[in-house]
Write a protein that holds these residues in place. Structure first.
Motif, PDB file in Angstrom:
ATOM      1  N   UNK A   1     -13.377   2.739   2.925  1.00 20.85           N
ATOM      2  CA  UNK A   1     -13.697   2.408   4.326  1.00 20.85           C
ATOM      3  C   UNK A   1     -12.672   1.441   4.922  1.00 20.85           C
ATOM      4  N   UNK A   2     -12.170   1.804   6.088  1.00 22.80           N
ATOM      5  CA  UNK A   2     -11.213   0.965   6.782  1.00 22.80           C
ATOM      6  C   UNK A   2      -9.770   1.106   6.317  1.00 22.80           C
ATOM      7  N   UNK A   3      -9.508   2.000   5.381  1.00 24.95           N
ATOM      8  CA  UNK A   3      -8.163   2.184   4.839  1.00 24.95           C
ATOM      9  C   UNK A   3      -7.468   3.298   5.619  1.00 24.95           C
ATOM     10  N   UNK A   4      -6.176   3.117   5.888  1.00 24.83           N
ATOM     11  CA  UNK A   4      -5.444   4.180   6.571  1.00 24.83           C
ATOM     12  C   UNK A   4      -4.454   4.850   5.620  1.00 24.83           C
ATOM     13  N   UNK A   5      -3.812   5.890   6.123  1.00 25.66           N
ATOM     14  CA  UNK A   5      -2.898   6.694   5.315  1.00 25.66           C
ATOM     15  C   UNK A   5      -1.755   5.855   4.742  1.00 25.66           C
ATOM     16  N   UNK A   6      -1.199   4.988   5.567  1.00 24.68           N
ATOM     17  CA  UNK A   6      -0.073   4.156   5.138  1.00 24.68           C
ATOM     18  C   UNK A   6      -0.472   3.263   3.956  1.00 24.68           C
ATOM     19  N   UNK A   7      -1.655   2.689   4.007  1.00 29.37           N
ATOM     20  CA  UNK A   7      -2.111   1.821   2.915  1.00 29.37           C
ATOM     21  C   UNK A   7      -2.268   2.595   1.610  1.00 29.37           C
ATOM     22  N   UNK A   8      -2.805   3.804   1.685  1.00 23.13           N
ATOM     23  CA  UNK A   8      -2.983   4.618   0.477  1.00 23.13           C
ATOM     24  C   UNK A   8      -1.621   4.959  -0.121  1.00 23.13           C
ATOM     25  N   UNK A   9      -0.684   5.372   0.714  1.00 28.81           N
ATOM     26  CA  UNK A   9       0.644   5.741   0.225  1.00 28.81           C
ATOM     27  C   UNK A   9       1.368   4.526  -0.356  1.00 28.81           C
ATOM     28  N   UNK A  10       1.320   3.403   0.316  1.00 35.00           N
ATOM     29  CA  UNK A  10       1.975   2.196  -0.196  1.00 35.00           C
ATOM     30  C   UNK A  10       1.362   1.764  -1.521  1.00 35.00           C
ATOM     31  N   UNK A  11       0.043   1.851  -1.630  1.00 35.30           N
ATOM     32  CA  UNK A  11      -0.630   1.499  -2.883  1.00 35.30           C
ATOM     33  C   UNK A  11      -0.179   2.436  -4.007  1.00 35.30           C
ATOM     34  N   UNK A  12      -0.091   3.720  -3.709  1.00 36.30           N
ATOM     35  CA  UNK A  12       0.360   4.689  -4.717  1.00 36.30           C
ATOM     36  C   UNK A  12       1.787   4.376  -5.137  1.00 36.30           C
ATOM     37  N   UNK A  13       2.660   4.098  -4.183  1.00 35.11           N
ATOM     38  CA  UNK A  13       4.064   3.797  -4.485  1.00 35.11           C
ATOM     39  C   UNK A  13       4.196   2.545  -5.344  1.00 35.11           C
ATOM     40  N   UNK A  14       3.363   1.556  -5.089  1.00 39.51           N
ATOM     41  CA  UNK A  14       3.473   0.272  -5.775  1.00 39.51           C
ATOM     42  C   UNK A  14       2.712   0.189  -7.098  1.00 39.51           C
ATOM     43  N   UNK A  15       1.789   1.121  -7.340  1.00 38.40           N
ATOM     44  CA  UNK A  15       0.916   0.993  -8.510  1.00 38.40           C
ATOM     45  C   UNK A  15       0.943   2.162  -9.483  1.00 38.40           C
ATOM     46  N   UNK A  16       1.682   3.204  -9.162  1.00 38.54           N
ATOM     47  CA  UNK A  16       1.751   4.364 -10.041  1.00 38.54           C
ATOM     48  C   UNK A  16       3.210   4.690 -10.335  1.00 38.54           C
TER      49      UNK A  16
END
Length: 136
Positions: free
Chosen positions: A38-53
């Protein structure tokens, strides 16, 4: 019919559209990658994936995705040739994937769609490069 709970599933989701509309079935990839959405946008998901996987693969690029994942884990050479759907193609499992259904899937899974688009954009140009390096 292969799955023990298929009758309950069919009662819960009598149509493909009813399954697509179920909130708890939406954005499953993004939820796995990011956590609560909830409250998360596309950019946040992509940045999290880039930084954590270190790596995210795609089913449509199954062989290269497994190859790279196992190489990164120190187990080179484990390369399946294909992934086959285990659910048989019978009347009960038929899906009429119309343009309207596709649009609905993309609309309610916008975070998953953004993550998929990003991963595909990264993997596609590198697929041939990885194959060449692997053959050396």
């Amino acid at each position: 019919p292969m799955h023990p709970t298929y009758l309950e599933f069919c009662k819960q989701f009598p149509t493909l559209e009813s399954y697509i509309a179920a909130k708890h079935e939406q954005n499953k990839m993004a939820r796995f990658v990011f956590g609560k959405l909830p409250g998360v946008d596309e950019h946040q998901v992509i940045e999290h994936a880039k930084n954590n996987f270190d790596f995210i693969g795609l089913l449509e690029m199954y062989p290269i995705s497994f190859q790279v994942a196992f190489d990164l884990m120190g187990h080179p050479g484990l390369t399946p040739s294909e992934h086959q759907r285990k659910t048989p193609d019978i009347k009960e499992t038929a899906v009429d994937l119309t343009d309207d259904v596709r649009r609905m899937i993309k609309r309610v899974n916008r975070l998953d769609q953004a993550l998929y688009d990003y991963v595909r954009q990264v993997l596609k140009p590198r697929r041939d490069e990885w194959n060449v390096l692997r053959k050396r």
